[in-house]
Write a protein that holds these residues in place. Structure first.
Motif, PDB file in Angstrom:
ATOM      1  N   ARG A 174      69.690 119.868  80.875  1.00 54.73           N
ATOM      2  CA  ARG A 174      70.216 118.915  79.895  1.00 54.73           C
ATOM      3  C   ARG A 174      71.146 119.603  78.912  1.00 54.73           C
ATOM      4  O   ARG A 174      72.205 119.091  78.572  1.00 54.73           O
ATOM      5  CB  ARG A 174      69.054 118.247  79.159  1.00 54.73           C
ATOM      6  N   LYS A 175      70.789 120.783  78.460  1.00 53.18           N
ATOM      7  CA  LYS A 175      71.591 121.508  77.469  1.00 53.18           C
ATOM      8  C   LYS A 175      72.912 122.018  78.038  1.00 53.18           C
ATOM      9  O   LYS A 175      73.897 122.104  77.323  1.00 53.18           O
ATOM     10  CB  LYS A 175      70.796 122.679  76.900  1.00 53.18           C
ATOM     11  N   THR A 176      72.931 122.356  79.304  1.00 49.47           N
ATOM     12  CA  THR A 176      74.135 122.977  79.868  1.00 49.47           C
ATOM     13  C   THR A 176      75.132 121.998  80.463  1.00 49.47           C
ATOM     14  O   THR A 176      76.295 122.353  80.647  1.00 49.47           O
ATOM     15  CB  THR A 176      73.775 124.010  80.950  1.00 49.47           C
ATOM     16  N   ILE A 177      74.694 120.783  80.787  1.00 48.05           N
ATOM     17  CA  ILE A 177      75.601 119.846  81.454  1.00 48.05           C
ATOM     18  C   ILE A 177      76.349 118.929  80.511  1.00 48.05           C
ATOM     19  O   ILE A 177      77.298 118.276  80.916  1.00 48.05           O
ATOM     20  CB  ILE A 177      74.870 118.993  82.508  1.00 48.05           C
ATOM     21  N   ILE A 178      75.949 118.897  79.256  1.00 53.04           N
ATOM     22  CA  ILE A 178      76.572 117.984  78.295  1.00 53.04           C
ATOM     23  C   ILE A 178      78.079 118.214  78.254  1.00 53.04           C
ATOM     24  O   ILE A 178      78.550 119.325  78.033  1.00 53.04           O
ATOM     25  CB  ILE A 178      75.963 118.160  76.892  1.00 53.04           C
ATOM     26  N   GLY A 179      78.824 117.140  78.514  1.00 51.16           N
ATOM     27  CA  GLY A 179      80.285 117.194  78.471  1.00 51.16           C
ATOM     28  C   GLY A 179      80.942 117.886  79.651  1.00 51.16           C
ATOM     29  O   GLY A 179      82.147 118.119  79.643  1.00 51.16           O
ATOM     30  N   LYS A 180      80.160 118.232  80.662  1.00 49.54           N
ATOM     31  CA  LYS A 180      80.717 118.952  81.812  1.00 49.54           C
ATOM     32  C   LYS A 180      80.588 118.125  83.076  1.00 49.54           C
ATOM     33  O   LYS A 180      79.966 118.532  84.036  1.00 49.54           O
ATOM     34  CB  LYS A 180      80.003 120.288  81.996  1.00 49.54           C
ATOM     35  N   GLN A 181      81.197 116.953  83.043  1.00 49.16           N
ATOM     36  CA  GLN A 181      81.116 116.137  84.233  1.00 49.16           C
ATOM     37  C   GLN A 181      82.476 115.975  84.872  1.00 49.16           C
ATOM     38  O   GLN A 181      82.728 116.575  85.907  1.00 49.16           O
ATOM     39  CB  GLN A 181      80.476 114.795  83.921  1.00 49.16           C
ATOM     40  N   GLN A 182      83.331 115.195  84.278  1.00 44.06           N
ATOM     41  CA  GLN A 182      84.586 114.860  84.946  1.00 44.06           C
ATOM     42  C   GLN A 182      85.426 116.083  85.302  1.00 44.06           C
ATOM     43  O   GLN A 182      85.911 116.196  86.410  1.00 44.06           O
ATOM     44  CB  GLN A 182      85.395 113.869  84.110  1.00 44.06           C
ATOM     45  N   LYS A 183      85.605 117.023  84.370  1.00 45.72           N
ATOM     46  CA  LYS A 183      86.423 118.191  84.669  1.00 45.72           C
ATOM     47  C   LYS A 183      85.786 119.044  85.770  1.00 45.72           C
ATOM     48  O   LYS A 183      86.449 119.444  86.716  1.00 45.72           O
ATOM     49  CB  LYS A 183      86.664 119.035  83.427  1.00 45.72           C
ATOM     50  N   VAL A 184      84.504 119.303  85.634  1.00 36.57           N
ATOM     51  CA  VAL A 184      83.815 120.128  86.626  1.00 36.57           C
ATOM     52  C   VAL A 184      83.778 119.413  87.974  1.00 36.57           C
ATOM     53  O   VAL A 184      84.008 120.024  89.015  1.00 36.57           O
ATOM     54  CB  VAL A 184      82.394 120.495  86.156  1.00 36.57           C
ATOM     55  N   PHE A 185      83.515 118.108  87.954  1.00 38.23           N
ATOM     56  CA  PHE A 185      83.494 117.358  89.203  1.00 38.23           C
ATOM     57  C   PHE A 185      84.848 117.452  89.899  1.00 38.23           C
ATOM     58  O   PHE A 185      84.924 117.662  91.102  1.00 38.23           O
ATOM     59  CB  PHE A 185      83.148 115.894  88.954  1.00 38.23           C
ATOM     60  N   ALA A 186      85.918 117.303  89.144  1.00 36.80           N
ATOM     61  CA  ALA A 186      87.268 117.387  89.722  1.00 36.80           C
ATOM     62  C   ALA A 186      87.532 118.781  90.277  1.00 36.80           C
ATOM     63  O   ALA A 186      88.206 118.932  91.300  1.00 36.80           O
ATOM     64  CB  ALA A 186      88.308 117.003  88.680  1.00 36.80           C
ATOM     65  N   ASP A 187      87.014 119.817  89.617  1.00 42.59           N
ATOM     66  CA  ASP A 187      87.177 121.188  90.110  1.00 42.59           C
ATOM     67  C   ASP A 187      86.437 121.403  91.430  1.00 42.59           C
ATOM     68  O   ASP A 187      86.905 122.134  92.302  1.00 42.59           O
ATOM     69  CB  ASP A 187      86.667 122.203  89.084  1.00 42.59           C
TER      70      ASP A 187
END
Length: 99
Positions: free
Chosen positions: A22-35
């Motif tokens: 929970r602590k590490t994924i906050i705000g890391k969805q769309q950019k990381v998913f696209a990568d």
């Protein structure tokens, strides 16, 4: 690696390294998913995951769905025992196709 995760590209896959919580994924969805989703098929190596919680499991499910929307597929490999148990307990192991 404390309270973070990184991605590393190898010849055959994208490796997820560190903590997927929970602590590490906050705000890391769309950019990381696209990568990660950059073609028709992407192998994702989970062997270097240290900690995974239910939020991390949900993140992997969302990545799987994101790839499907982009007409791509994700193949998870070398999932740690902790993740496999969590996926089975949550009854999503068949969705992620992890063993």
């Amino acid at each position: 690696m404390n309270n973070q995760f990184t991605l590393a590209a190898t010849d055959a896959s994208i490796q997820v390294i560190g903590d997927l919580t929970r602590k590490t994924i906050i705000g890391k969805q769309q950019k990381v998913f696209a990568d990660i989703v950059n073609g028709q098929h992407q192998a994702v190596d989970l062997s270097q995951l240290k900690n995974v919680d239910t939020a991390g499991l949900a993140w992997l499910l969302m990545l799987f769905q994101y790839a499907k929307q982009k007409q791509s597929t994700i193949n998870y490999s070398q999932a740690p025992v902790e993740l496999v148990k969590l996926a089975k307990l949550s009854r999503v192991d068949q969705l992620l196709n992890i063993d």
